[in-house]
Scaffold this motif. Sequence first.
Motif, short mmCIF file in Angstrom:
data_model
loop_
_atom_site.label_atom_id
_atom_site.label_comp_id
_atom_site.label_asym_id
_atom_site.label_seq_id
_atom_site.Cartn_x
_atom_site.Cartn_y
_atom_site.Cartn_z
N SER B 116 11.32 -129.36 37.91
CA SER B 116 10.59 -130.26 38.80
C SER B 116 9.18 -130.42 38.26
O SER B 116 8.76 -129.74 37.34
N ALA B 117 8.44 -131.36 38.85
CA ALA B 117 7.11 -131.67 38.35
C ALA B 117 6.23 -130.43 38.29
O ALA B 117 5.54 -130.17 37.29
N GLY B 118 6.25 -129.62 39.35
CA GLY B 118 5.40 -128.44 39.39
C GLY B 118 5.84 -127.37 38.41
O GLY B 118 5.02 -126.69 37.79
N GLN B 119 7.14 -127.23 38.24
CA GLN B 119 7.65 -126.25 37.29
C GLN B 119 7.25 -126.61 35.87
O GLN B 119 6.85 -125.77 35.06
#
Lengths: 243, 202, 202, 218, 218, 59
Positions: B116-119
């Motif tokens: 995901s974007a944060g990962q």
Amino acid sequence: MASLWQYANPKKFMQTTSVLLPVVAVLAALTLGTGLIWGFFFTPDDYKQGATVKIIYIHVPAALMAINAWLMMLVTSLVWFVRRHHVSALAARAAAPIGMVMTLIALFTGALWGQPMWGTYWAWDPRLTSFLILLLFYLGYIALWEAIESPDTAADLTSVLCMVGSVFALLSRYAVNFWNQGLHQGASLSMDAEENVADVFYIPLLICIAGFGLLFVALVLARTRTEIRARRLQALIARERMA
Amino acid sequence: MTVTDLACARGGMPVLEGVCFAVRPGTALLLRGPNGIGKTTLLRTLAGLQPALAGAVSAPPESIAYAAHADGLKAVLSVAENLRFWARIFGTSGIEGALAAFDLGDLADRQAQNLSAGQKRRLGLARLLVTGRPIWVLDEPTVSLDAASVALFGAAVRAHLAAGGMALIATHIDLGFTAEVLDVSRFRAAPQRLDDFDEAFA
Amino acid sequence: MTVTDLACARGGMPVLEGVCFAVRPGTALLLRGPNGIGKTTLLRTLAGLQPALAGAVSAPPESIAYAAHADGLKAVLSVAENLRFWARIFGTSGIEGALAAFDLGDLADRQAQNLSAGQKRRLGLARLLVTGRPIWVLDEPTVSLDAASVALFGAAVRAHLAAGGMALIATHIDLGFTAEVLDVSRFRAAPQRLDDFDEAFA
Amino acid sequence: MIALFARDMVLAMRAGGGFGLGLAFFLIVTVLVPFGVGPESGVLSVIAPGILWVGALLSCLLSLDRIFALDFEDGSLDLLATAPIPLEGVVAMKAAAHWVTTGLPLVLAAPVLGLLLNLQGAGYGWLVLSLALGTPALSVIGSFGAALTVGLKRGGLLLSLLVLPLYVPTLIFGAETVKRGAAGLAAGTPALMLAGITLASVALLPFAAAAAIRVNLR
Amino acid sequence: MIALFARDMVLAMRAGGGFGLGLAFFLIVTVLVPFGVGPESGVLSVIAPGILWVGALLSCLLSLDRIFALDFEDGSLDLLATAPIPLEGVVAMKAAAHWVTTGLPLVLAAPVLGLLLNLQGAGYGWLVLSLALGTPALSVIGSFGAALTVGLKRGGLLLSLLVLPLYVPTLIFGAETVKRGAAGLAAGTPALMLAGITLASVALLPFAAAAAIRVNLR
Amino acid sequence: MMPDLGKYAVAVLSSYGVTLALLAGLVGLTLWRGARVRRQLDAVEQRRGEKQRGDNGQT
Ligand code: HEM
Ligand SMILES: Nc1ncnc2c1ncn2[C@@H]1O[C@H](COP(=O)(O)OP(=O)(O)OP(=O)(O)O)[C@@H](O)[C@H]1O
Ligand SMILES: Nc1ncnc2c1ncn2[C@@H]1O[C@H](COP(=O)(O)OP(=O)(O)OP(=O)(O)O)[C@@H](O)[C@H]1O
Ligand SMILES: [Mg+2]
Ligand SMILES: [Mg+2]
């Protein structure tokens, strides 16, 4: 005397050329007009080639200018790369389309000459072929200038391309010679008299070459002036937006 | 690292000038300033990606680890492979510390494209740890991170500083740790007069 | 818009299930949750970009304007051209309001590639205003925005709500306006048992 | 949808001369072949129809991956898929823009390049006609291939692999038209077949392509 | 730097088979030409050396724009430029990876494709030799072109335009080697020239390419 | 006055024609772009001149 490099200063360049340009332009018009009119109206037909010799008055000067324009771009690119004079880079940019048109003219007139002489518009003769390659170099060079927005980046990249391209253009010339022995005339402007064309053709040809040369100089000056103005215009607009 | 009188340009136009600041070992400096003022431009100049118009930077680009808006991740490589690649490029070894610091252990074998974007962002930040360089230059590092990840990031920066490192961080939001703040808007380049013809060619 | 018992999957794996919530006209709902929980997946499902595994959404995708991590800007078009294109695609007219709402007037003729990160984001958000759609579904809209721009965004959302619109916003940070908050982590899909062979093909 | 077509044209024009470059590639392929094959004009004139068609096909092919890839990368395709226009229309418009920027210039430039390869007299008319009939099919088929591979990294070469077999019938009938024309034979039948392929592709493939895009966005 | 080479190989392998696709394109060009030109084996065997070389060149060309573009887009190139390895080394490694994934498979597969085009007996050895000598030059020259156009949208076709004239000498000497070899003539001179071009390009062009990348990142 | 070009009239005349057309095009383009850029630059400089006078109150 001050260094030659002072003319690489945009302001100085604009001042000098504002005087020089009209003179060169008028000279170019006069010489070219004289040469072409003399060549077209007042020279006899060749015993072998008939009236087609008249094509020589544009074909040869255009071919010479096509090569000279590239040489000039090479020199100005080197100057930009080493000394980073902006006028130099802009002059290279200004010269490219002229060189391309000269190449086109040489190709067209050559093709039109080829039909009566060799029975075909196009043959893969080495000299013709290397002109086609030169045209491709011009196209690529111009396309690269157009594709890059930041002017200094474009100047840097095109000058690298011009230098590398020159080496490869030379290589191509040898490769093409190796690949095919051609139909085309050898150089007949050489000093040894046996090869030289008769004086009746020779003198107007020289005038035409001078005329094309002057026209080339005039166009380069005019276009470089425009490029310098365009550069300043771009900078001013950017600054206006920032303010 | 001291920066003196630095001027930098973007798209041929000076955006910042007279930038002066110093970052002592063990401290961090936060850069703030409105959108478009030139933070990214400044950081790229420090990282040696573009030449400065004027001024001097005491630290050589070789001591700087730069993390930009883009993370430089390869979508088809796994998290561990991505990190290991950068570790080898920077001549360091051991990616375990970096994986642990950003809680990527569970994701180590996941391909970067399936994050995901944060990962993804966490992975991009973990790269800093494997560079082994003393000065971190970060452009909006906490974009897309949740509160827990921001805390991980804060801890990583504190550990880096504690080991004598430095950090220079451009950000709009609160990073959860205290540091000196520098507002770059006061270095905004004044529109030039351009009276002389030459100046268009700066 | 009501969402009942929605389940959605990413990369073939259910990430959220049993999602239930309602957004009334004139209100906004903030989605929160740690990185990788499935916020982006949920929003893409609502926007009709991927099918739901189960459940129902009362609002059709045609009433939803979706803004993702990527802004859908064309680098060589100017700010105004980008907006005008989307206005024509969505059959609305007049981009002045959108330009004004995000303070893009000065940048209208700038090519999108010459914008800073925050300016690009503002343009991406301005697009929402030209869609003319009642439900905004936004994925981390304030990434890279400075405080002033976040305020502009808040004002735009409030105006949209005041006109009877709805908004569903996934975010990790404070947006500067009050709204109901929904933590999606409680809908996290339970690891399935996979007893039956078929279930692997769900 | 006109807006989409107009935007794509503007993009093609701005982004480093979309028009000129497809053409340039065609030129360059035609120029390279004699370097490889040798300068004998007899050989060249025999292979001219085939090489010209292969060249046109390759220069179409090269720009295919950009039809959807750019829009996918920057998120526009997501937005277009949720916009109030049918995805089939999006595909059709993108294929049309591709043809205008790539196919049309080829049609116009082909006679000059025929000269370089020493194409025989009557062939020129047939060359232009066959390219005008055939290149729209190349663009539409290509859009279908591009739709299948959108979102794949390095999709470019996979795309070529998928699309080239689909191009074979167009190529065969196109080159045959020119060959018969150049030899002074009746070239009507292959030309008609070519027109048939184009019509059918234009009518049907946008639906397949739109379906592929929907799957790829998921 | 070995790490960079290794990564590029892994990427080529994972991302949809970098190995297979360059090759597949070569195959397809060689297959399409008979469709275009017609099946007469006499004509085919005359043009075989040229077509094989042009095909090799085009399939090299197609994968060029990915050499730096992908790394530029995802920010890796910025990071590599600030990493403790010289940019010239980066260029050399990337060119080497490109050659291993594109050029080398072509060298190995060429004899089989020569069969399809009815290449004459003695030509096979020379075909392999000339490709082995020449394709590294294609990769290095291509990296230079890719470095010039990195960061340009739709740089792909501009890249072709820039690179193809630079490929002309390599192509001529390469095809000439095979042609002479197939005709049973002495093919040493063009082969030597080819080797010379390759050596000079490998030695010098990485510097020009690194300079271009530095300018482009600015 | 017109020289007799015989059977080569087409080749010679079209050579001259094409050349003159190309040269005229080049010269025309050069002049046109020169004039346009000059006009735009003048406009911008005038605008700036006015603004600067306005800014510091001088004439
Ligand atoms: C289409 C392509 C052609 C091209 C690109 C071309 C190119 C050139 C070039 C570059 C030169 C100047 C060489 C030099 O002075 O060293 C030249 C000269 C010349 N060309 Fe061509 N040529 C073409 C076709 C022809 C044809 C068809 C003829 C006539 C049969 C012809 C006749 C000549 C003659 C007589 C000269 C003058 C040689 C001299 O005095 O140096 N050319 N051409
Ligand atoms: N190619 C370009 N030509 C002209 N101006 C440009 C160009 N690229 C960027 N700019 C401008 O340069 C300025 C500085 O941009 P920069 O990206 O450094 O800002 P920033 O402080 O990082 O902003 P943000 O917080 O939004 O990321 C901006 O005003 C931007 O619009
Ligand atoms: N192709 C894939 N295959 C398997 N899992 C995937 C794939 N793509 C994403 N995921 C996983 O799906 C989960 C949901 O991702 P999503 O992007 O929806 O999270 P998010 O809530 O938006 O996170 P963030 O706040 O970081 O943006 C993540 O755990 C992610 O790792
Ligand atoms: Mg920034
Ligand atoms: Mg997300």
